[in-house]
Design an enzyme around this catalytic site. Sequence first.
Site, PDB file in Angstrom:
ATOM      1  N   GLU A  91      20.721  56.477 104.327  1.00 46.61           N
ATOM      2  CA  GLU A  91      21.299  55.890 103.182  1.00 46.61           C
ATOM      3  C   GLU A  91      20.074  55.450 102.145  1.00 46.61           C
ATOM      4  OE1 GLU A  91      25.390  53.985 104.967  1.00 46.61           O
ATOM      5  OE2 GLU A  91      23.786  52.850 105.088  1.00 46.61           O
ATOM      6  N   CYS A 104      16.879  52.053  95.974  1.00 45.35           N
ATOM      7  CA  CYS A 104      16.252  51.492  97.507  1.00 45.35           C
ATOM      8  C   CYS A 104      16.303  52.824  98.337  1.00 45.35           C
ATOM      9  CB  CYS A 104      17.149  50.469  98.016  1.00 45.35           C
ATOM     10  SG  CYS A 104      16.807  49.648  99.460  1.00 45.35           S
ATOM     11  N   CYS A 111      14.789  52.529 112.948  1.00 42.55           N
ATOM     12  CA  CYS A 111      13.606  51.887 112.863  1.00 42.55           C
ATOM     13  C   CYS A 111      13.027  51.576 114.267  1.00 42.55           C
ATOM     14  CB  CYS A 111      13.446  50.665 112.126  1.00 42.55           C
ATOM     15  SG  CYS A 111      12.007  49.924 111.912  1.00 42.55           S
ATOM     16  N   CYS A 115      13.344  43.911 114.612  1.00 37.77           N
ATOM     17  CA  CYS A 115      13.368  42.672 114.163  1.00 37.77           C
ATOM     18  C   CYS A 115      14.933  42.523 114.407  1.00 37.77           C
ATOM     19  CB  CYS A 115      13.457  42.666 112.532  1.00 37.77           C
ATOM     20  SG  CYS A 115      11.649  43.131 112.210  1.00 37.77           S
ATOM     21  N   CYS A 118      18.146  42.422 111.921  1.00 38.47           N
ATOM     22  CA  CYS A 118      18.389  43.616 111.043  1.00 38.47           C
ATOM     23  C   CYS A 118      19.277  44.680 111.632  1.00 38.47           C
ATOM     24  CB  CYS A 118      16.922  44.010 110.873  1.00 38.47           C
ATOM     25  SG  CYS A 118      16.926  45.842 109.918  1.00 38.47           S
ATOM     26  N   GLY A 164      14.262  51.853 107.984  1.00 38.85           N
ATOM     27  CA  GLY A 164      12.980  52.231 108.623  1.00 38.85           C
ATOM     28  C   GLY A 164      11.499  51.329 107.981  1.00 38.85           C
ATOM     29  N   SER A 196       7.685  47.830 101.169  1.00 41.54           N
ATOM     30  CA  SER A 196       8.007  46.593 101.756  1.00 41.54           C
ATOM     31  C   SER A 196       7.736  46.918 103.245  1.00 41.54           C
ATOM     32  CB  SER A 196       9.758  46.504 101.646  1.00 41.54           C
ATOM     33  OG  SER A 196       9.974  45.339 102.556  1.00 41.54           O
ATOM     34  N   SER A 218       7.519  41.334 104.565  1.00 39.39           N
ATOM     35  CA  SER A 218       8.534  40.537 105.262  1.00 39.39           C
ATOM     36  C   SER A 218       8.185  39.506 106.178  1.00 39.39           C
ATOM     37  CB  SER A 218       9.460  41.581 105.873  1.00 39.39           C
ATOM     38  OG  SER A 218       9.900  42.548 105.236  1.00 39.39           O
ATOM     39  N   CYS A 338      20.810  44.150 101.654  1.00 39.08           N
ATOM     40  CA  CYS A 338      19.911  44.255 102.777  1.00 39.08           C
ATOM     41  C   CYS A 338      20.090  44.162 104.110  1.00 39.08           C
ATOM     42  CB  CYS A 338      18.850  43.234 102.314  1.00 39.08           C
ATOM     43  SG  CYS A 338      18.258  43.311 100.841  1.00 39.08           S
TER      44      CYS A 338
HETATM   45  N1  SAH Z   1      11.034  47.802 107.430  1.00 41.62           N
HETATM   46  C1  SAH Z   1      10.793  47.189 106.127  1.00 41.62           C
HETATM   47  C2  SAH Z   1      11.552  47.723 105.045  1.00 41.62           C
HETATM   48  C3  SAH Z   1      12.988  47.576 105.331  1.00 41.62           C
HETATM   49  S1  SAH Z   1      13.833  46.162 105.356  1.00 41.62           S
HETATM   50  C4  SAH Z   1      10.492  45.826 106.066  1.00 41.62           C
HETATM   51  O1  SAH Z   1      10.960  45.103 107.246  1.00 41.62           O
HETATM   52  O2  SAH Z   1      10.027  45.189 105.293  1.00 41.62           O
HETATM   53  C5  SAH Z   1      14.090  45.584 103.768  1.00 41.62           C
HETATM   54  C6  SAH Z   1      14.363  43.873 103.835  1.00 41.62           C
HETATM   55  O3  SAH Z   1      15.429  43.515 104.192  1.00 41.62           O
HETATM   56  C7  SAH Z   1      13.181  43.184 104.781  1.00 41.62           C
HETATM   57  O4  SAH Z   1      12.539  42.029 104.262  1.00 41.62           O
HETATM   58  C8  SAH Z   1      14.153  42.949 105.777  1.00 41.62           C
HETATM   59  O5  SAH Z   1      13.528  41.892 106.484  1.00 41.62           O
HETATM   60  C9  SAH Z   1      15.591  42.491 105.353  1.00 41.62           C
HETATM   61  N2  SAH Z   1      16.442  42.394 106.019  1.00 41.62           N
HETATM   62  C10 SAH Z   1      16.872  42.935 107.211  1.00 41.62           C
HETATM   63  N3  SAH Z   1      18.017  42.797 107.809  1.00 41.62           N
HETATM   64  C11 SAH Z   1      18.500  41.924 107.024  1.00 41.62           C
HETATM   65  C12 SAH Z   1      19.860  41.064 106.856  1.00 41.62           C
HETATM   66  N4  SAH Z   1      20.520  41.499 107.876  1.00 41.62           N
HETATM   67  N5  SAH Z   1      19.914  40.173 105.892  1.00 41.62           N
HETATM   68  C13 SAH Z   1      19.108  40.321 104.987  1.00 41.62           C
HETATM   69  N6  SAH Z   1      18.025  40.762 104.855  1.00 41.62           N
HETATM   70  C14 SAH Z   1      17.702  41.673 105.876  1.00 41.62           C
HETATM   71 FE1  SF4 Z   2      12.732  47.771 110.950  1.00 35.65          FE
HETATM   72 FE2  SF4 Z   2      12.241  46.665 108.586  1.00 35.65          FE
HETATM   73 FE3  SF4 Z   2      14.527  46.091 110.096  1.00 35.65          FE
HETATM   74 FE4  SF4 Z   2      12.299  45.169 111.028  1.00 35.65          FE
HETATM   75  S1  SF4 Z   2      13.395  44.859 109.007  1.00 35.65           S
HETATM   76  S2  SF4 Z   2      13.783  46.405 112.054  1.00 35.65           S
HETATM   77  S3  SF4 Z   2      10.796  46.327 110.269  1.00 35.65           S
HETATM   78  S4  SF4 Z   2      13.925  48.020 108.970  1.00 35.65           S
END
Ligand code: SAH
Ligand code: SF4
Length: 365
Positions: A91, A104, A111, A115, A118, A164, A196, A218, A338
Amino acid sequence: MKTNLLDFSLDQLTAHFASIGEKPFRARQVMRWMHQMGESDFEAMTDLAKSLRAKLQASAEVGVPHLITGQASTDGTRKWLLDVGTGNGVETVFIPEDDRGTLCISSQVGCALECTFCSTGRQGFNRNLSTAEIIGQLWWANKAMGVTPKNERVISNVVMMGMGEPLANFDNVVAALQIMLDDHGYGLSRRRVTVSTSGMVPQMDRLRDACPVALAVSLHASNDTIRDQIVPLNRKYPLSELMAACRRYLEKAPRDFITFEYVMLDGVNDRPEHARQLIELVRDVPCKFNLIPFNPFPNSGYARSSNNAIRIFREILQEAGFVVTVRKTRGDDIDAACGQLAGQVQDKTRRQEKWMRIAEEGRQA
Ligand code: SAH
Ligand code: SF4
């Protein structure tokens, strides 16, 4: 198999053209046709010699991913699902704002990091995207969005914040970044392109040397105990190492700053004492904070912090002199916010199964 010219940065395309007996200026021409005019048909590249067009037609292609669906949110946010083969989709989201248009972009199918808050992380992992599949997202979005009445590109900023971990797909991401910055590509300025990362320390150093674009980290926690739990990569690269890597990153671009992203999770990392701990943690790193209210998804096990908790957290950081923004949730109605990007992942890690089981056990308990 035909060579996909979208896989190449200008340097790589020039080298490829040299290998087929073509001059460097031809590579620049083709680069502009592909990325500035959005052209994928060599026959339409009218200023190329006929013989070159025929040669390219026979041996090469401008291979963009196929579009599966496009959706538009009531707030102007748009989302595209692109087919990247074998049942996988990624996406891409466009977010219009008053003074800019941000795209974006995803870097992987799923990924491999996990986390806990996420939804991409929950989906598991299939593979890295190729350079063509990464830059293909910008190619598509540019085609769909066109130019403004003043003939400016609608997309002025790119953030690698989709599905990712970009630095886990280093070479392909760097080639795509180079195309974004190239004057013969998209001509975006270095500060308008943001990578990021969840904190891959060695690759942060490599990015600084290869292509020092704006960096968002992050962070999400003020101490290792909390971060170990919600960002498992922290067990490998703890906060002290991450902060040192941030400082090293800025050595190359001293007028820049790191953007620390911080997802606000109710009762987990959103207390005033966490804000105070953060101030200490980042004291030697020129930075801004971007607080992201958690975006829920099914069975996440987390809740978004209250507006009051976010306000207090923000004020503590601001009083200590930091610039703090709170990310507005955009595209909620089309699951484009996000952490909600899920695409279609043919999981190779069996992680979806694991989380289904955990959710099921939770329901029974
Ligand atoms: N993998 C990279 C980039 C993709 S995530 C990273 O982790 O930085 C982009 C941003 O969205 C990151 O800061 C991530 O932690 C945040 N994110 C992930 N899941 C989320 C959620 N459920 N609500 C809000 N932000 C989230
Ligand atoms: Fe991967 Fe970023 Fe999601 Fe963590 S927040 S699982 S690094 S996409």
